[in-house]
Design an enzyme around this catalytic site. Structure first.
Site, PDB file in Angstrom:
ATOM      1  N   HIS A 104       0.916  -1.246  -0.001  1.00 49.04           N
ATOM      2  CA  HIS A 104       0.038  -0.146  -0.005  1.00 49.04           C
ATOM      3  C   HIS A 104       0.597   1.140  -0.178  1.00 49.04           C
ATOM      4  O   HIS A 104       0.319   2.535   0.251  1.00 49.04           O
ATOM      5  CB  HIS A 104      -0.850  -0.080   1.157  1.00 49.04           C
ATOM      6  CG  HIS A 104      -1.759  -1.361   1.278  1.00 49.04           C
ATOM      7  ND1 HIS A 104      -1.435  -2.291   2.177  1.00 49.04           N
ATOM      8  CD2 HIS A 104      -3.022  -1.500   0.623  1.00 49.04           C
ATOM      9  CE1 HIS A 104      -2.476  -3.248   1.927  1.00 49.04           C
ATOM     10  NE2 HIS A 104      -3.230  -2.774   0.900  1.00 49.04           N
ATOM     11  N   HIS A 124      -5.931   0.295  -2.436  1.00 54.95           N
ATOM     12  CA  HIS A 124      -6.798   0.297  -3.759  1.00 54.95           C
ATOM     13  C   HIS A 124      -6.645   1.560  -4.278  1.00 54.95           C
ATOM     14  O   HIS A 124      -6.473   2.735  -3.676  1.00 54.95           O
ATOM     15  CB  HIS A 124      -8.259   0.293  -2.977  1.00 54.95           C
ATOM     16  CG  HIS A 124      -8.842   1.295  -1.975  1.00 54.95           C
ATOM     17  ND1 HIS A 124      -8.233   1.460  -0.821  1.00 54.95           N
ATOM     18  CD2 HIS A 124      -9.728   2.301  -2.040  1.00 54.95           C
ATOM     19  CE1 HIS A 124      -8.762   2.186  -0.177  1.00 54.95           C
ATOM     20  NE2 HIS A 124      -9.938   2.839  -1.003  1.00 54.95           N
ATOM     21  N   GLY A 158     -11.496  -0.976  -7.491  1.00 56.88           N
ATOM     22  CA  GLY A 158     -12.223  -0.072  -8.168  1.00 56.88           C
ATOM     23  C   GLY A 158     -12.009  -0.009  -9.585  1.00 56.88           C
ATOM     24  O   GLY A 158     -12.151   0.831 -10.364  1.00 56.88           O
ATOM     25  N   SER A 179     -15.392  -8.248  -7.566  1.00 55.62           N
ATOM     26  CA  SER A 179     -16.705  -8.277  -7.812  1.00 55.62           C
ATOM     27  C   SER A 179     -17.090  -7.990  -9.254  1.00 55.62           C
ATOM     28  O   SER A 179     -18.113  -8.398  -9.913  1.00 55.62           O
ATOM     29  CB  SER A 179     -17.287  -7.169  -7.062  1.00 55.62           C
ATOM     30  OG  SER A 179     -17.104  -6.010  -7.088  1.00 55.62           O
TER      31      SER A 179
END
Length: 205
Positions: A104, A124, A158, A179
């Protein structure tokens, strides 16, 4: 070639996960089994079943600290950032496997590379439902990480069709999608769309 990773959502039963993984396997480079509520035995069992279905061992990644069975069945291991110190031990136990690590920051990316990580996943990058309320790290940090290390960096968080080009322009070697593929209404069509976008970007760089 730019890589397409898909990661299990942690919200599906083993049978559902297995059926989706089998369906999308031809379109993706890596399938990550990331099920924090499963035992090592359950994870090893589904990885073995996926191999028996015809999926190449080289596509199957276990996210977490592996058991001996997982080291035997999987093609890769992926660790969270807070467990990166385990990298040398896992490499010694699972010499034939690709070992990755989530990071990160630039500092963590350099540390993971120094410890022997073969691949990094950074995120992210954008706002994502899997990290509600957490500020995304953005494209600038992604680019800094890509420039700071020599191993491939995969962007996560995202990732949509419309922003694939932006992360590749930052130097990412591919994308990871949860997802957007495994949780999609039509997983195969989603995987094909991501693959097509990556191939177009690969032709331009």
């Amino acid at each position: 070639m730019l890589e397409l990773h898909t990661i299990s959502t942690g919200k599906q039963c083993p049978e559902k996960l297995e059926s989706i993984a089998i369906a999308v396997a031809p379109q993706v480079d890596w399938i990550h089994i990331r099920e924090r509520n499963w035992s090592s035995y359950m994870a090893a069992e589904i990885i073995l079943r996926l191999r028996e279905s015809g999926i190449s061992q080289s596509k199957l990644v276990y996210n977490g600290t592996p058991s001996d069975e997982i080291c035997e069945y999987a093609g890769g291991i992926h660790l969270p950032e807070h467990k990166m110190t385990l990298l040398p031990d896992i490499q010694a136990r699972c010499k034939q496997l690709v070992i990755g690590c989530s990071v990160h920051s630039v500092k963590a990316a350099r540390e993971a590379e120094a410890l022997g990580a073969d691949r990094l996943i950074f995120g992210h990058v954008f706002e994502t439902e899997s990290k509600p309320g957490l500020k995304p790290r953005g494209l600038e940090q992604l680019e800094s990480v890509c420039q700071a290390v020599t191993v491939p960096v995969i962007a996560i968080g995202g990732i949509k069709l419309e922003n694939v080009q932006r992360v590749i322009e930052c130097g990412a070697s591919g994308i990871a999608v949860l997802s957007g593929i495994m949780g999609a209404e039509k997983p195969v069509q989603a995987a094909i769309s991501y693959r097509n976008h990556l191939e177009k970007r690969g032709q331009l760089i």
